[in-house]
Design a protein around this motif. Sequence first.
Motif: not given
Lengths: 455, 455
Positions: B365, B409-410, B413-414
Amino acid sequence: MAKDKPSIPKGTRDFLPGEMVKRNYIFDTIRNVFLRFGFMPIETPAMEQISTLTGKYGEEGDRLLFRILNSGNYLAGVSDDEIIKRDINKLKASLSDKGLRYDLTVPFARFVVQHLNEITFPFKRYQIQPVWRADKPQKGRYREFFQCDIDVIGSNSLLNEVEQIQIIDEIFKNLNMKIVIRINNRKILGGIAEVIGETEKITQITIAIDKLDKVGVHKVNEELAVKGVSERAIRELQPILSLSGTAEEKLNELEKKILPGSKIGRKGVSEMKSLFSYLEPLELEADPILDLTLARGLDYYTGVIIEANSTEMKMGSLCGGGRYDDLTGIFGLNDVSGVGVSFGADRIYDVMEKNGKFPEDTMLTTTLMFVNFGEKEEKFCLPLLDVIRKSGIRAELFPDKVKIKKQMNYANQKNVGYVALVGEDEIKNGVITLKNMKTGGQEQITLDELIEKLL
Amino acid sequence: MAKDKPSIPKGTRDFLPGEMVKRNYIFDTIRNVFLRFGFMPIETPAMEQISTLTGKYGEEGDRLLFRILNSGNYLAGVSDDEIIKRDINKLKASLSDKGLRYDLTVPFARFVVQHLNEITFPFKRYQIQPVWRADKPQKGRYREFFQCDIDVIGSNSLLNEVEQIQIIDEIFKNLNMKIVIRINNRKILGGIAEVIGETEKITQITIAIDKLDKVGVHKVNEELAVKGVSERAIRELQPILSLSGTAEEKLNELEKKILPGSKIGRKGVSEMKSLFSYLEPLELEADPILDLTLARGLDYYTGVIIEANSTEMKMGSLCGGGRYDDLTGIFGLNDVSGVGVSFGADRIYDVMEKNGKFPEDTMLTTTLMFVNFGEKEEKFCLPLLDVIRKSGIRAELFPDKVKIKKQMNYANQKNVGYVALVGEDEIKNGVITLKNMKTGGQEQITLDELIEKLL
């Protein structure tokens, strides 16, 4: 033709290739900037439950929703008395439980609550989709139009506002459009309402001020009076709205002279000072200005509000948005702050079109067309075309062996860049005659040379 | 949460970023191939006049149309007698004069007739838009789904069929999917109906044969009998449908032994011979096969018909189409021949997902995320980000100064590729600590090195 010419519903549009190419140029530019700033796409269905939509856009909005007729015998449960009365508003509930998306914001709020466990906060999403409103169609206002929205949800940081102002600047710079970015803060407006003694009338004051650009100060004051804002308050409001100077000067004036008595007002000033301290070193193309008359009509905004307007053409805002502290609250998820901006693709198109802003190569459709000289030549050209296309060049072979004039006319109408002529001689000599459709110039080259030239 | 979790209408879908990225990969691949072959985009409105849609898709289709409820008091003109009867079909006309697009073919035919003077023939258009059907939702069948259509209208040349077969081949090759392309000709099917003495039953025969794949020969013969096809005709049909050998062998058999008595049948054979003579030298990835059992249900086809199926997974066709000689006739423009193919994005998605066909970098992403260490570091990083983004790299700065673990963590996840750490030390030394999120490896590099590495 035997029958009447077919038509489409009023307020809707077909897009021809020439328009589509330009529209895609706008969407691609916007999308690329969104992606470069880390925003990710989502899409929501055209239809939402009617309960998701009603009550979110005010009475006027409810009236402008397009509703989908239910399947089956939707009037079976309605009594004779009720049906004879033809009370449309009552019958609507039986007739329809779905409606078309009216904007991208409410579906996004619904999406966040529904998919809470599937997304990571802060959630940065973009969404480019059509919306539908049963508005009275008029010049520049359609019943189907496209919105391009970004929102960050789940972060209180002012960096998000900074980023969205950068995005606005970058998009219009890439589109070669000149704009002014105006920013303000709802907390400042709230503080002003407080110090002029009209805290409870903040919504009416915001709605009235929002029209300042369109209707002028006289009409705004009239509306304020009609809405019950006191004469004294209206008088006190005037010098505040017409404060002049740099953002810093205005903010200092507000802080020291106007808003010292309002806690919320001081918070707004402090946010704006911080925001400008981030923005100043960034060398934006369109320097943002603090505009105390910017209000934005929607009442869910709670912090920074943003709008951009063309400086090349008089027209409503090209994009706008701001901070909201409780958008998902309507769906039961409280205290999630977000900030978002929406770009109006149709207005951007109109400004670009009127000001000749579309780059010329956007309008090129097919790069190369082979003239059709008949079956033998077709079979010779097909493998050449294959190689050309695989190199990434847009190319086609005219499908019918008709007069060359007709084929050239097609190439002209379609705005094809080059035409290739491969007849008996060319096949014998292993060359292609290439005609530049813009200059009219012609040359004989090999396949490799052609590919190199056109890439 | 105080309220019920919000939902969307059954049969519709939200698309999360992870799905959108993959869907866009499919759409972009398809669009790129369309463009390389000289097809141009158009779009039509989601709503059409109800008269444009009704009567075009059979009785079943009319029932499955989504209708838009009219605005205003739509029952005012209906008499008490009529309204008390609750005859939904009669009331529909007062309630609704618009419907949602059911496919892209009928709106395209309407478009061509309406914009006759604005388009150049042969008109090669592509159209990628959602369509809506009030079908019973079930696994893999949705009420809102996307079609990707190409059509060439205004040319009789078989080169158009050749080109569309090349397009099918190229799209699935680019998507790394294995397929079989099956082709047949309605004229051959017509000829067969003629020689077995059932010319008038051609539609019923086609509809029955079309189900051969799904239900088997026994059920097809049953259906043929129910539809009144004679026992003798059914018997004669069997060896024809099970002809084996190469396309050439089958066509010779048809020409010499089966269809010499049918003019239309011989025309069909001749078209197919010509088509294969164009296709053979083209080195397609998926060699097209002649499948005499391919029929395609829609009754507007008049010549070549085409379908492609996955060879990696049992599933309905991934795309299909064919030649029609009179599609615009329904809107009063007769004798305009066209040929088109429609790709089903949802099925393609399902096959790719189940077979792990999406390239890994599609799922990336944001390429680079800066960790947030606080205001001082934020202000140092913003101009760096500006340079990085302008070079075309997707980059973001985590907006809040929270624990690094939360920020990492962000990023995880992304599915962010790299994380940049710029703290006090890095600022002092003019370097960036870059962490590869896949390998976990870490290095200190300059801004220029970082850009070069990530591009």
